[in-house]
Design a protein around this motif. Sequence first.
Motif, PDB file in Angstrom:
ATOM      1  N   GLU A  88       0.846  -1.195   0.000  1.00 17.82           N
ATOM      2  CA  GLU A  88       0.000   0.000   0.000  1.00 17.82           C
ATOM      3  C   GLU A  88       0.877   1.239   0.000  1.00 17.82           C
ATOM      4  O   GLU A  88       1.686   1.441   0.909  1.00 17.82           O
ATOM      5  CB  GLU A  88      -0.935   0.024   1.204  1.00 17.82           C
ATOM      6  N   ASP A  89       0.728   2.059  -1.023  1.00 23.39           N
ATOM      7  CA  ASP A  89       1.431   3.345  -1.047  1.00 23.39           C
ATOM      8  C   ASP A  89       0.448   4.460  -0.721  1.00 23.39           C
ATOM      9  O   ASP A  89      -0.730   4.200  -0.443  1.00 23.39           O
ATOM     10  CB  ASP A  89       2.151   3.560  -2.386  1.00 23.39           C
ATOM     11  N   THR A 110      -3.090   1.246  -4.225  1.00 24.49           N
ATOM     12  CA  THR A 110      -2.196   2.314  -4.645  1.00 24.49           C
ATOM     13  C   THR A 110      -2.942   3.621  -4.865  1.00 24.49           C
ATOM     14  O   THR A 110      -3.934   3.666  -5.591  1.00 24.49           O
ATOM     15  CB  THR A 110      -1.382   1.928  -5.904  1.00 24.49           C
ATOM     16  N   LEU A 114       3.234   4.995  -8.904  1.00 28.56           N
ATOM     17  CA  LEU A 114       3.774   3.642  -8.958  1.00 28.56           C
ATOM     18  C   LEU A 114       4.142   3.299 -10.396  1.00 28.56           C
ATOM     19  O   LEU A 114       3.315   3.459 -11.308  1.00 28.56           O
ATOM     20  CB  LEU A 114       2.737   2.642  -8.434  1.00 28.56           C
ATOM     21  N   CYS A 135      -0.353   5.404 -12.223  1.00 27.36           N
ATOM     22  CA  CYS A 135       0.349   4.123 -12.208  1.00 27.36           C
ATOM     23  C   CYS A 135       0.633   3.716 -13.646  1.00 27.36           C
ATOM     24  O   CYS A 135      -0.227   3.864 -14.527  1.00 27.36           O
ATOM     25  CB  CYS A 135      -0.505   3.064 -11.515  1.00 27.36           C
TER      26      CYS A 135
END
Length: 248
Positions: A88-89, A110, A114, A135
């Motif tokens: 998990e960001d 996310t 990423l 992402c």
Amino acid sequence: MQRLSDGSLSPEGVPALLKRTVRGRFAQSSTLRAARRFVEERLEGGRKDSDIVHHEGRLVLEELTTGKRPRLGLLIVEGDLHLKGRYEDSLDPESVVIVTGTLRAGDVITRGFLEVQGELLAERSILFLDNDACCEVFGDVRAPFVYTSSHAVKVHGGVEARLVTGDGKHIRSARKHTFIEETEREVRDLLSPKLLKRFADEMFEDEEGEEVDPDEPWIDAIDTEKLAAYVRRGQPVLAEAPPSRRRK
């Protein structure tokens, strides 16, 4: 593993590291731009509570949450990143994660920046949430459940899942994939009954606002915070798949 905070990663080497490892240029607020912005702020004395970390080779961890202390503002893994549990960001505080190989986890949530240059794989769910980051995945995205909500996602490969739902216009892939709007009854039928109970406030009205049979609810909109909280507990989002019939 080299860290800016302990001096094993030199400030002078970070810009060259970015130049060597970051490939993507997707979206107006790209991952490279975000990484450069964070590095500049960090080296000028800001964001002191967020570290810059570089790892060469395959990295295996129980789980990774960039927003937990000690926080990760920039993580570069030159190789594969395997999480036995959750990846998990975060967007607040903002994080940038670059993986030059494959990212594999139990679940992926996310919200930050990423970039995965291999495949993005999850045993259960992948959630792309919030609209201020992006992402980019150079390989395939594969998980039983893939959900996107206002999060710009570019997949150079394909998206393979039992269910891809949420906000379809924000996920682009080189190969066509089946996307189902979250308001469709088919989505309700595919989701876990345990999860559906958590969406009760969003489910028990029809299109005219009239109450309907709670045994046949339809979903007006998925509550992303309830969904993320459910995924954090390692629960499967989808109902158990029916057994396949064998041919005689």
